[in-house]
Motif scaffolding. Sequence first.
Motif, short mmCIF file in Angstrom:
data_model
loop_
_atom_site.label_atom_id
_atom_site.label_comp_id
_atom_site.label_asym_id
_atom_site.label_seq_id
_atom_site.Cartn_x
_atom_site.Cartn_y
_atom_site.Cartn_z
N ARG A 11 -8.52 1.12 -4.97
CA ARG A 11 -7.35 2.00 -4.89
C ARG A 11 -7.19 2.67 -6.24
O ARG A 11 -7.80 2.25 -7.23
CB ARG A 11 -6.10 1.23 -4.49
N THR A 15 -0.13 5.20 -11.04
CA THR A 15 0.96 5.30 -10.07
C THR A 15 1.34 6.74 -9.79
O THR A 15 1.96 7.03 -8.79
CB THR A 15 2.19 4.52 -10.55
N TYR A 17 -0.62 8.96 -8.88
CA TYR A 17 -1.40 9.32 -7.70
C TYR A 17 -1.36 8.22 -6.65
O TYR A 17 -2.22 8.13 -5.80
CB TYR A 17 -2.85 9.62 -8.08
N ASP A 18 -0.35 7.36 -6.71
CA ASP A 18 -0.27 6.21 -5.82
C ASP A 18 0.00 6.66 -4.39
O ASP A 18 1.13 6.93 -4.02
CB ASP A 18 0.81 5.25 -6.29
N SER A 19 -1.04 6.76 -3.61
CA SER A 19 -0.90 7.20 -2.23
C SER A 19 -0.92 6.01 -1.27
O SER A 19 -0.87 6.20 -0.07
CB SER A 19 -2.03 8.16 -1.88
N LYS A 20 -1.02 4.81 -1.81
CA LYS A 20 -1.11 3.57 -1.03
C LYS A 20 -2.41 3.49 -0.23
O LYS A 20 -2.58 2.61 0.58
CB LYS A 20 0.08 3.41 -0.06
N LEU A 21 -3.33 4.43 -0.46
CA LEU A 21 -4.61 4.39 0.24
C LEU A 21 -5.55 3.38 -0.40
O LEU A 21 -5.59 3.24 -1.62
CB LEU A 21 -5.28 5.76 0.23
N VAL A 22 -6.30 2.71 0.44
CA VAL A 22 -7.38 1.84 0.01
C VAL A 22 -8.64 2.45 0.58
O VAL A 22 -8.64 2.98 1.69
CB VAL A 22 -7.17 0.41 0.54
N TRP A 44 -11.76 6.96 2.05
CA TRP A 44 -10.42 6.38 2.09
C TRP A 44 -10.08 5.97 3.52
O TRP A 44 -10.28 6.75 4.47
CB TRP A 44 -9.39 7.38 1.57
N VAL A 62 -9.80 -3.78 -5.40
CA VAL A 62 -8.86 -4.61 -4.67
C VAL A 62 -9.57 -5.85 -4.15
O VAL A 62 -9.04 -6.95 -4.18
CB VAL A 62 -8.24 -3.82 -3.49
#
Length: 66
Positions: A11, A15, A17-22, A44, A62
């Motif tokens: 990821r 923060t 660019y924190d898109s919550k994408l993994v 992604w 992660v």
Amino acid sequence: MSVIKTGDLVRMKDTMYDSKLVGIVVGRHPKAVSARKPQIGIIWINGSGKVDWEPEPWLEVVSESR
């Protein structure tokens, strides 16, 4: 510092660019003749399905591949 490898789940670190994408790492583009950092190819999860190339320092692992 571990090297990001194909198969790792990653990821974005930042923060901003924190898109919550993994995403899953599908490749590495080695440092070429430019001064740029190595680029990491990522698909992604729930993204476009296309490979996005991101600078390695922007990413955090992660879950490592086996």
